[in-house]
Design an enzyme around this catalytic site. Structure first.
Site, PDB file in Angstrom:
ATOM      1  N   ASP A   1       0.283  -0.591   0.127  1.00 45.63           N
ATOM      2  CA  ASP A   1      -0.331  -0.248  -0.096  1.00 45.63           C
ATOM      3  C   ASP A   1       0.853   1.311   0.381  1.00 45.63           C
ATOM      4  O   ASP A   1       2.073   1.245   0.035  1.00 45.63           O
ATOM      5  CB  ASP A   1      -1.250  -0.066   0.946  1.00 45.63           C
ATOM      6  CG  ASP A   1      -2.538   0.686   1.250  1.00 45.63           C
ATOM      7  OD1 ASP A   1      -2.101   1.236  -0.164  1.00 45.63           O
ATOM      8  OD2 ASP A   1      -3.110   0.602   2.082  1.00 45.63           O
TER       9      ASP A   1
HETATM   10  C1  NOJ Z   1      -4.298   3.713   0.018  1.00 44.37           C
HETATM   11  C2  NOJ Z   1      -5.309   3.264  -0.088  1.00 44.37           C
HETATM   12  O1  NOJ Z   1      -5.131   1.803   1.823  1.00 44.37           O
HETATM   13  C3  NOJ Z   1      -5.439   1.846  -0.909  1.00 44.37           C
HETATM   14  O2  NOJ Z   1      -6.726   1.823  -0.950  1.00 44.37           O
HETATM   15  C4  NOJ Z   1      -5.075   2.824  -1.941  1.00 44.37           C
HETATM   16  O3  NOJ Z   1      -5.257   1.528  -3.311  1.00 44.37           O
HETATM   17  C5  NOJ Z   1      -3.676   3.006  -2.747  1.00 44.37           C
HETATM   18  N1  NOJ Z   1      -3.415   4.181  -1.658  1.00 44.37           N
HETATM   19  C6  NOJ Z   1      -3.614   3.951  -3.709  1.00 44.37           C
HETATM   20  O4  NOJ Z   1      -4.184   5.005  -3.470  1.00 44.37           O
END
Ligand code: NOJ
Length: 764
Positions: A289
């Protein structure tokens, strides 16, 4: 004669199977040869470059960092993929930088958060799950894939399958609720919808199941917080949806921010390698993430070089935004902290993904402006958005059959969300333009024309708290605080209500009160909206609440004062039309909640598949020395699986094919369901099983099947479920997935509490 024929048939079958095996072999053989040859040409830097995922900004950033120097990094071969780049033109330009500008011309993969639709926005995932219609959910992902691929994308950060039992956690809006059985079905449907049967087709894209793992169990519902649970609970309740996505062939997995067993998921070898690859056989790639590697410094795992090495060794392949891999892996290799093989394995997995998507054949496969102008926001997609929204609503209460509304009255439409475009899409609609949303006021006018007199008043702000409003408005204005005083707003609303036959109040949260980094410790309606409701109740008019929220709110008081309640989550672009369709009976609501509605925050976590304890409450009344509360009952306000219809259904007793099954025999359990009301309606018939005695304690019941049926008034249908020993299985203390003979209680009903029961004795 017959013998020769059979032998001939067998030979044909065997040859066909052999041919098929060779063919599949040759597919993967071709991919391997291609990637082998490419990797031979790659320098170490270029291999590490493939592990680097950047976002150039301009879209929604979900961390403090936005990548810099992206263009020169692409040309240097230091980037494997991009996300947050939207539109064919921009994507094509970035792809050209990689294909024409970098030494080996390796194309980039382009990802995005396509969570509930792409530009055409559907209801939030929690809402979609309340339809219990997995074919429809698959279709929603298929449509999103068609639209997103037409606009240049090849990869989506979806489905989010985190099981959540704590509605304080804002991201509960993004998942399918509290149940692993339903959650697994939804996970499979979405992967199938996105990926289709052929990943290299120009209208399918690679899914990414997230957030692996247990992100939904953050302590106290505070986002990014620690998770701690037993292995049995993990295997039984939290891991199944991720596993289901892997079984459905998901191409990629995203690691979660939280720790699991004192190791952040992003460095957790048990999760990333032992479970994901060894136990489940996952063959795709794992991306972190947003800056999750760097965040391990704050978790207390070491400096950037250390945490980057830990992530790679655990089984992470791609580093989102943090550039820890890019800046430290070479050094770690020199110092013997990681191996070349570990870097190469990760690089290979990313190149294989690009190969599967057909990007080496044609890097511009998803860049076709003609397709984009035809597909993006097309009328058929908006029509689907309306249908999906209607199916996601839940009728929580309907006294005196106030709903559906008559198409001939005077209606007072009141509330901060009644004539609002900015909040209809809900959280994580990064590509959705709120300006295309249909407000409820417009939707009602579209449906009833001039036959209904619609009087509108705002009545209240979403919140009067300016400090909170500022936090909510980070992605644009969701809360607009009126120039008039709260009392002036209420006065206007009361006058409006007094001139109408019925009041419809559209109230709830702003869209950014749920989602990432949007946890709340009090999940009630904002106080100023309650003040509005108190004033409206005093008018004595029937009061219909239409509640928008990204989580179940605590509605104990509202459930007493309202005549009817329709829970609509955040319905997406077609909000107004869909809500009007349901309010006026063009569509009879059929949603059932996939998350328990707590009576108050103190009950959380509250979920239907809890354990019995050694001192269970018998009946509803408080008992001393029993597991209960002094100040609130044990039951939720609305249980898992609950939802009303404009019609009514009755259930006959369960008929079993046998009460005494044996071994791996399967049985059927059947109940006759009758539409006893006046409207045609759909019912989600639910099957639960209890295992009262086992070698480990079991939950009081678990969902094991459901069927959605349509019945005309007076019509009956027999609904049958096949039950096998697979449905009896659980994880024991050695984490073996087993079933044990004995008594089981089969339950079929309209929600997790209201069921018919029959007992069976299943022998070995
Ligand atoms: C953080 C989030 O937790 C995740 O769900 C998302 O896909 C990513 N950022 C990318 O934007």
């Amino acid at each position: 004669m017959l013998r020769n024929f059979l032998i001939g048939l067998i030979i044909i079958c065997v040859t066909q199977v052999q041919a098929q095996t060779q063919d599949t072999k040759s597919d993967s053989y071709r991919m391997k040869s291609y990637v082998d040859a490419l990797m031979k040409k790659m320098t170490l830097d270029e291999k590490i470059g493939q592990l680097n995922l950047l976002t150039p900004g301009g879209a929604v950033a979900t961390g403090e960092v936005v990548s810099s120097g992206v263009e020169s990094k692409i040309k240097a071969g230091s980037v494997g993929g991009l996300f947050g780049v939207i539109g064919v033109d921009k994507i094509k330009k970035a792809q050209e930088l990689a294909v024409n500008g970098s030494r080996l011309h390796i194309p980039l993969i382009f990802g995005s958060d396509v969570i509930h639709g792409y530009k055409t926005t559907f209801p939030i995932p929690l809402g979609l799950s309340c339809s219990w219609d997995t074919a429809m959910i698959e279709r929603s992902a298929r449509i999103a894939a068609t639209e997103a691929t037409a606009d240049g994308l090849s990869w989506v950060f979806s489905p989010m399958v985190d099981i959540a039992r704590d509605p304080r956690w804002g991201r509960i809006a993004e998942g399918a609720g509290e149940d692993p059985y339903l959650g697994s079905k939804v996970a499979r449907a979405m992967v199938k919808g996105y990926q289709g049967n052929d990943l290299s087709a120009n209208n399918t894209l690679m899914a990414c199941v997230k957030h692996y793992a247990l992100y939904g169990a953050a302590e106290a519902g505070r986002d990014y917080n620690t998770t701690d649970m037993s292995r049995i609970k993990m295997y039984e309740y939290y891991l199944p949806p991720y596993k289901a996505a892997v079984e459905a062939g998901v191409g990629s997995v995203m690691s979660s921010f939280n720790e699991v067993d004192a190791i952040p998921a992003t460095a957790n070898k048990f999760l990333m390698t032992d479970v994901l690859r060894k136990q489940w056989g996952f063959k795709g790639f794992v991306v972190t993430d947003y800056t999750a590697i760097n965040e391990m410094i704050d978790h207390g795992m070491g400096d950037l070089q250390t945490v980057s090495a830990l992530a790679l060794k655990a089984g992470i392949d791609m580093d989102m935004v943090g550039e820890g891999f890019l800046t430290t892996l070479k050094k770690s290799l020199k110092e013997g902290k990681v191996t070349l093989q570990q870097i190469e394995t990760a690089c290979r997995r990313i190149l294989e993904a690009k190969y599967k998507l057909g990007l080496f054949d044609d890097p511009y496969r998803y860049c076709n402006t003609a397709r984009a102008s035809k597909e993006v926001l097309s009328a058929d997609k908006m029509q689907a958005a309306r249908e999906f929204a209607e199916h996601s609503f839940i009728l929580l209460k309907n006294n005196n059959q106030t709903l559906p509304l008559k198409k001939s009255a005077t209606i007072a439409l009141i509330g901060p969300l009644a004539n609002n475009k900015n909040n209809m899409l809900g959280t994580w609609a990064v590509s959705g333009d709120p300006q295309f949303s249909v407000p409820v006021l417009d939707g009602i006018k579209n449906i009833v024309g001039s036959s209904v007199n619609v009087l509108y008043a705002k009545g209240a702000n979403i919140t009067d708290d300016t400090v909170l409003a500022k936090k909510i408005n980070v992605f644009g204005e969701r809360v607009d605080i009126d120039k008039r005083s709260p009392q002036e707003l209420i006065n206007e609303a009361v006058n409006t209500a007094n001139n109408a036959n019925v009041v419809v109040a559209v109230i709830g949260e702003a869209s950014e009160m749920s989602g990432e980094s949007a946890s709340r410790s009090d999940i009630g309606l904002p106080e100023n909206q309650k003040e509005l409701l108190k004033a409206l109740v005093k008018t004595g008019k029937p009061l219909v609440l239409v509640i928008m929220s990204g989580r179940p709110l605590t509605l104990s008081w509202e459930s007493e004062i309202a005549t009817s309640i329709l829970q609509v989550w955040f319905p997406g672009h077609e909000a107004g039309n869909a809500i009007a369709d349901v309010l006026f009976g063009n569509y009879n609501p059929s949603g059932k909640t996939t998350i328990s509605f707590p009576r108050n925050v103190g009950q959380i976590p509250i979920y239907y598949n809890h354990k019995n304890t050694g001192r269970p409450l018998t009946g509803d009344a408080w008992q001393k020395f029993r597991s209960d509360y002094l100040d609130v009952s044990n039951t939720p306000l609305y249980p898992f699986g609950y939802g009303l219809s404009y019609t009514t259904f009755s259930y006959g007793d369960i008929i079993l094919s046998t009460n005494n099954p044996k071994g791996n025999q399967s049985i059927t359990a059947t109940a006759r369901v009758t539409n006893t009301g006046k409207y045609t309606g759909e019912e989600v018939v639910q099957l639960y099983i209890s295992d009262p005695v086992a070698s480990v304690t079991r939950s009081v019941k678990d969902l094991k099947g459901f069927k959605k049926i349509m019945l005309q008034p007076g019509e009956s249908k027999e609904v049958s479920f096949t039950i096998t020993t697979e449905d009896l299985k659980f994880y024991n203390t050695d984490l073996q997935h087993i079933w044990e003979p004995g008594e089981f209680i089969i339950q079929i009903g309209t929600n997790s509490q209201d069921v018919k029961s029959a007992t069976i004795n299943w022998r070995k």
